[in-house]
Design a protein around this motif. Structure first.
Motif, short mmCIF file in Angstrom:
data_model
loop_
_atom_site.label_atom_id
_atom_site.label_comp_id
_atom_site.label_asym_id
_atom_site.label_seq_id
_atom_site.Cartn_x
_atom_site.Cartn_y
_atom_site.Cartn_z
N LYS A 19 -1.33 5.49 2.82
CA LYS A 19 -2.28 4.85 3.05
C LYS A 19 -1.49 3.96 4.91
O LYS A 19 -2.71 3.50 6.26
CB LYS A 19 -2.58 4.03 2.51
CG LYS A 19 -3.61 4.26 1.47
CD LYS A 19 -4.73 3.51 0.66
CE LYS A 19 -5.50 4.61 0.10
NZ LYS A 19 -6.12 3.17 -0.48
N TRP A 20 -0.37 3.79 5.09
CA TRP A 20 0.52 2.80 5.58
C TRP A 20 0.61 3.02 6.54
O TRP A 20 -0.16 3.54 8.07
CB TRP A 20 1.47 2.31 5.07
CG TRP A 20 2.14 1.70 6.57
CD1 TRP A 20 1.61 0.04 6.58
CD2 TRP A 20 3.66 2.31 7.24
NE1 TRP A 20 3.26 -0.09 7.83
CE2 TRP A 20 3.39 1.32 8.43
CE3 TRP A 20 3.99 4.08 6.90
CZ2 TRP A 20 4.99 0.94 8.98
CZ3 TRP A 20 5.02 4.09 7.86
CH2 TRP A 20 5.28 3.38 9.60
N GLU A 31 0.91 -1.20 -0.25
CA GLU A 31 -0.30 0.05 0.08
C GLU A 31 0.23 0.78 0.06
O GLU A 31 1.98 0.87 0.01
CB GLU A 31 -1.20 -0.27 1.08
CG GLU A 31 -0.55 0.31 2.35
CD GLU A 31 -1.65 -0.34 3.66
OE1 GLU A 31 -2.01 -0.15 3.74
OE2 GLU A 31 -0.84 -0.91 4.58
#
Length: 168
Positions: A138-139, A134
């Motif tokens: 987003k992480w 990802e």
């Protein structure tokens, strides 16, 4: 400033017949193709889905039909309504330079480019290793990493960037 250097090197670059043919086809109204699921690029890369889009490109997850392995296919996408034919050729040359540069970089933090070409005579593409995962942002939202975790992630990024700069 590195973008200015890159543009200067492309401007001095002798454009190939393929680059000029591509620019001419686009200038005559041919559209760069938007890829869809199950489309096949270069008779061997079957598109599985969209991974992401950026300023000049779109990246798809694909499956190499001969080798039975998943890959990432990046296409050059430009809104060429206002772009001159000579500029189109330079965009193509820059995309080709990106592919050639990545081909020579061997580092665990940098994807390897294994193919480059034109799909449908108007859509430049390059094929890279596919790594599931990802985007970093987003992480960060999902995990809420500690400072120590961010430092580990950025250390890996900086090591890959350093390797690329050392290679020229």
């Amino acid at each position: 400033s590195s973008l200015a250097k890159e543009s200067a090197s492309v401007s001095k670059h002798q454009l190939t017949t393929t680059e000029l043919r591509f620019a001419g086809a686009v200038a005559r109204g041919f559209k760069m193709l938007q890829l869809n699921r199950d489309d096949v690029v270069a008779d061997r890369y079957q598109i599985l889905g969209l991974l992401g889009t950026g300023g000049m490109g779109t990246v798809y997850k694909a499956h190499h039909l001969g080798l039975e392995v998943d890959v990432a296919v990046k296409t050059l996408n430009l809104d060429h309504g206002e772009i001159k034919e000579s500029e189109m050729a330079e965009f193509f040359a820059r995309f080709k330079q990106e592919a050639q540069a990545l081909t020579h970089l061997h580092h665990t933090g940098i994807v390897h480019v294994m193919d480059f070409g034109l799909h449908g005579k108007t859509t430049p593409y390059l094929v890279m290793d596919y790594f599931p995962g990802e985007p970093l942002a987003k992480w960060g939202e999902r995990v809420s990493p500690t400072l120590s975790q961010w430092l580990v992630a950025f250390k890996q990024i900086f090591e890959a960037l350093n390797h690329a700069h050392e290679q020229g």
